[in-house]
Design a protein around this motif. Structure first.
Motif, PDB file in Angstrom:
ATOM      1  N   LEU A  57       0.940  -0.675   0.204  1.00 22.70           N
ATOM      2  CA  LEU A  57      -0.159   0.179  -0.387  1.00 22.70           C
ATOM      3  C   LEU A  57       0.964   1.038  -0.326  1.00 22.70           C
ATOM      4  O   LEU A  57       1.428   1.796   0.934  1.00 22.70           O
ATOM      5  CB  LEU A  57      -1.074   0.095   1.438  1.00 22.70           C
ATOM      6  N   TRP A  58       1.670   1.487  -0.734  1.00 24.63           N
ATOM      7  CA  TRP A  58       2.367   3.269  -0.934  1.00 24.63           C
ATOM      8  C   TRP A  58       3.457   2.764  -0.775  1.00 24.63           C
ATOM      9  O   TRP A  58       5.043   2.649  -1.766  1.00 24.63           O
ATOM     10  CB  TRP A  58       1.805   4.060  -0.909  1.00 24.63           C
ATOM     11  N   ARG A 111       7.733  -3.538  -7.748  1.00 34.27           N
ATOM     12  CA  ARG A 111       6.884  -2.699  -7.510  1.00 34.27           C
ATOM     13  C   ARG A 111       5.877  -2.351  -8.549  1.00 34.27           C
ATOM     14  O   ARG A 111       6.167  -2.249  -9.937  1.00 34.27           O
ATOM     15  CB  ARG A 111       7.885  -1.371  -7.461  1.00 34.27           C
ATOM     16  N   SER A 112       5.120  -2.291  -8.016  1.00 38.56           N
ATOM     17  CA  SER A 112       3.873  -1.556  -8.908  1.00 38.56           C
ATOM     18  C   SER A 112       3.422  -0.171  -9.694  1.00 38.56           C
ATOM     19  O   SER A 112       4.368   0.335  -8.353  1.00 38.56           O
ATOM     20  CB  SER A 112       2.105  -2.273  -8.353  1.00 38.56           C
ATOM     21  N   PRO A 113       3.698   0.424 -10.200  1.00 32.84           N
ATOM     22  CA  PRO A 113       3.470   1.085 -10.841  1.00 32.84           C
ATOM     23  C   PRO A 113       3.097   2.616 -10.581  1.00 32.84           C
ATOM     24  O   PRO A 113       3.383   3.534  -9.623  1.00 32.84           O
ATOM     25  CB  PRO A 113       2.153   1.621 -12.065  1.00 32.84           C
ATOM     26  N   GLU A 114       2.002   2.278  -9.221  1.00 37.47           N
ATOM     27  CA  GLU A 114       0.886   2.378  -8.524  1.00 37.47           C
ATOM     28  C   GLU A 114       1.348   2.401  -7.145  1.00 37.47           C
ATOM     29  O   GLU A 114       1.090   3.787  -6.428  1.00 37.47           O
ATOM     30  CB  GLU A 114      -0.607   2.340  -8.751  1.00 37.47           C
ATOM     31  N   LYS A 171       5.161   3.241  -4.155  1.00 35.90           N
ATOM     32  CA  LYS A 171       6.493   3.586  -3.920  1.00 35.90           C
ATOM     33  C   LYS A 171       7.309   2.922  -3.467  1.00 35.90           C
ATOM     34  O   LYS A 171       8.504   2.846  -4.257  1.00 35.90           O
ATOM     35  CB  LYS A 171       5.959   4.528  -2.780  1.00 35.90           C
ATOM     36  N   LEU A 172       7.371   1.397  -3.411  1.00 38.61           N
ATOM     37  CA  LEU A 172       7.866   0.809  -3.137  1.00 38.61           C
ATOM     38  C   LEU A 172       7.811  -0.431  -3.356  1.00 38.61           C
ATOM     39  O   LEU A 172       6.306  -0.829  -3.057  1.00 38.61           O
ATOM     40  CB  LEU A 172       8.622   0.861  -1.289  1.00 38.61           C
ATOM     41  N   SER A 173       8.741  -1.454  -4.135  1.00 37.47           N
ATOM     42  CA  SER A 173       8.771  -2.626  -4.497  1.00 37.47           C
ATOM     43  C   SER A 173       8.436  -3.388  -3.602  1.00 37.47           C
ATOM     44  O   SER A 173       7.833  -3.046  -1.972  1.00 37.47           O
ATOM     45  CB  SER A 173       9.689  -3.030  -5.467  1.00 37.47           C
ATOM     46  N   GLU A 174       7.235  -4.727  -3.330  1.00 37.98           N
ATOM     47  CA  GLU A 174       7.158  -5.319  -2.342  1.00 37.98           C
ATOM     48  C   GLU A 174       8.550  -5.750  -1.326  1.00 37.98           C
ATOM     49  O   GLU A 174       8.120  -5.865  -0.128  1.00 37.98           O
ATOM     50  CB  GLU A 174       6.989  -6.739  -2.592  1.00 37.98           C
ATOM     51  N   ALA A 175       9.542  -6.292  -1.971  1.00 38.39           N
ATOM     52  CA  ALA A 175      10.844  -6.981  -1.070  1.00 38.39           C
ATOM     53  C   ALA A 175      10.970  -5.447  -0.016  1.00 38.39           C
ATOM     54  O   ALA A 175      11.218  -5.824   0.489  1.00 38.39           O
ATOM     55  CB  ALA A 175      11.605  -6.850  -1.907  1.00 38.39           C
ATOM     56  N   VAL A 176      11.158  -4.259  -0.767  1.00 41.40           N
ATOM     57  CA  VAL A 176      11.910  -3.505  -0.044  1.00 41.40           C
ATOM     58  C   VAL A 176      11.072  -2.645   1.407  1.00 41.40           C
ATOM     59  O   VAL A 176      11.065  -2.433   2.343  1.00 41.40           O
ATOM     60  CB  VAL A 176      12.066  -1.739  -0.736  1.00 41.40           C
ATOM     61  N   ALA A 177       9.846  -2.673   0.402  1.00 42.54           N
ATOM     62  CA  ALA A 177       8.625  -2.661   2.066  1.00 42.54           C
ATOM     63  C   ALA A 177       8.823  -4.059   2.966  1.00 42.54           C
ATOM     64  O   ALA A 177       8.893  -3.404   4.461  1.00 42.54           O
ATOM     65  CB  ALA A 177       7.520  -2.518   1.159  1.00 42.54           C
ATOM     66  N   SER A 178       8.963  -5.179   2.246  1.00 47.54           N
ATOM     67  CA  SER A 178       9.268  -6.462   3.040  1.00 47.54           C
ATOM     68  C   SER A 178      10.468  -5.323   3.953  1.00 47.54           C
ATOM     69  O   SER A 178      10.399  -6.039   4.807  1.00 47.54           O
ATOM     70  CB  SER A 178       9.475  -7.658   2.349  1.00 47.54           C
ATOM     71  N   SER A 193      10.457  -9.704  -9.397  1.00 47.20           N
ATOM     72  CA  SER A 193       9.429 -10.530  -9.537  1.00 47.20           C
ATOM     73  C   SER A 193       8.395 -10.318  -9.207  1.00 47.20           C
ATOM     74  O   SER A 193       7.744  -8.917  -8.471  1.00 47.20           O
ATOM     75  CB  SER A 193       9.313 -11.860  -8.921  1.00 47.20           C
ATOM     76  N   ARG A 194       6.989  -9.900 -10.270  1.00 49.63           N
ATOM     77  CA  ARG A 194       6.011  -9.305 -10.498  1.00 49.63           C
ATOM     78  C   ARG A 194       4.279 -11.035  -9.662  1.00 49.63           C
ATOM     79  O   ARG A 194       3.556 -10.743  -9.484  1.00 49.63           O
ATOM     80  CB  ARG A 194       5.045  -8.934 -11.005  1.00 49.63           C
TER      81      ARG A 194
END
Length: 213
Positions: A68-69, A101-104, A106-113, A133-134
């Motif tokens: 979420l962002w 990271r999804s276009p919408e 700010k961060l990729s899933e990995a970085v946010a994790s 990865s997506r």
């Protein structure tokens, strides 16, 4: 030249009815087979969801979920929380976070994790990232070279329980030495959320087995 023999209209109608009846029976038989296969697969997914390895491994591999962002979604938080527990209990010495990271966002899933784990006491040195990865298939495919570079041989796969059957199928196909470790808590608790997840997994496993995608 003799004229071609034509069936009387009554006989033509009977032949058409027989053909239609056979087609109808074939469609019913195929539909019943699909329902039985899907039902058996759903039972298999449900049963597998309760399997969790108690064996140690080099790392916990956390499959990505929505961000979420700049923050992990509640679903991803539960996966990270479980991986953190595995680390703190000494069952793994490192945690692999995955997801691009999804276009919408700010961060990729990995970085946010990674940020969430550090904020909750996991040292940065214990975290390994795959941030391109997506999809679940890509989670595994792109994690393999990352693991090889980090000299990680064995993993515990962390995801929601109903996701584990497909995750382990993919892990085995890419040659990963992996064991299941589903989350002990989940955002998918009610029938309104559990059944769509289950049906989606049935469809995706069938698609993966048939096409590899």
């Amino acid at each position: 030249m003799a004229s071609p023999v034509r069936l009387p209209n009554r006989e033509s109608h009977v032949c058409a009815m027989r053909l239609a009846h056979r087609s109808y029976r074939a469609i019913l038989a195929l539909s019943a087979a699909i329902v039985l296969l899907a039902g058996g697969l759903a039972v298999d997914i449900w049963r597998y969801a309760g399997q969790a390895s108690s064996q140690p491994a080099d790392a916990a591999l956390v499959l990505g979920a929505a961000v979420l962002w700049d923050r992990p979604s509640p679903v991803l938080v539960e996966r990270l929380r479980h991986a953190q527990t595995l680390y703190e209990n000494g069952q793994v010495s490192r945690i692999i976070v995955t997801g691009g990271r999804s276009p919408e966002d700010k961060l990729s899933e990995a970085v946010a994790s990674r940020n969430w784990l550090i904020d909750n006491g996991v040292p940065a040195s214990a975290i390994v990232m795959e941030d391109q990865s997506r999809t679940t298939i890509e989670n595994f495919a792109l994690a393999v070279p990352v693991m090889e570079k980090a000299e990680i041989g064995t993993t515990l796969i962390v995801s929601d329980p109903l996701h584990m059957r497909r995750a382990m199928l993919i892990a085995n196909r890419v040659g990963m030495a992996a064991q299941p470790s589903p989350t002990t808590t989940s955002r998918y608790l009610s029938w309104q959320t559990t059944l769509p997840f289950l049906f989606r997994e049935v469809w995706l496993i069938g698609q993966y087995v048939l096409t590899g995608t």
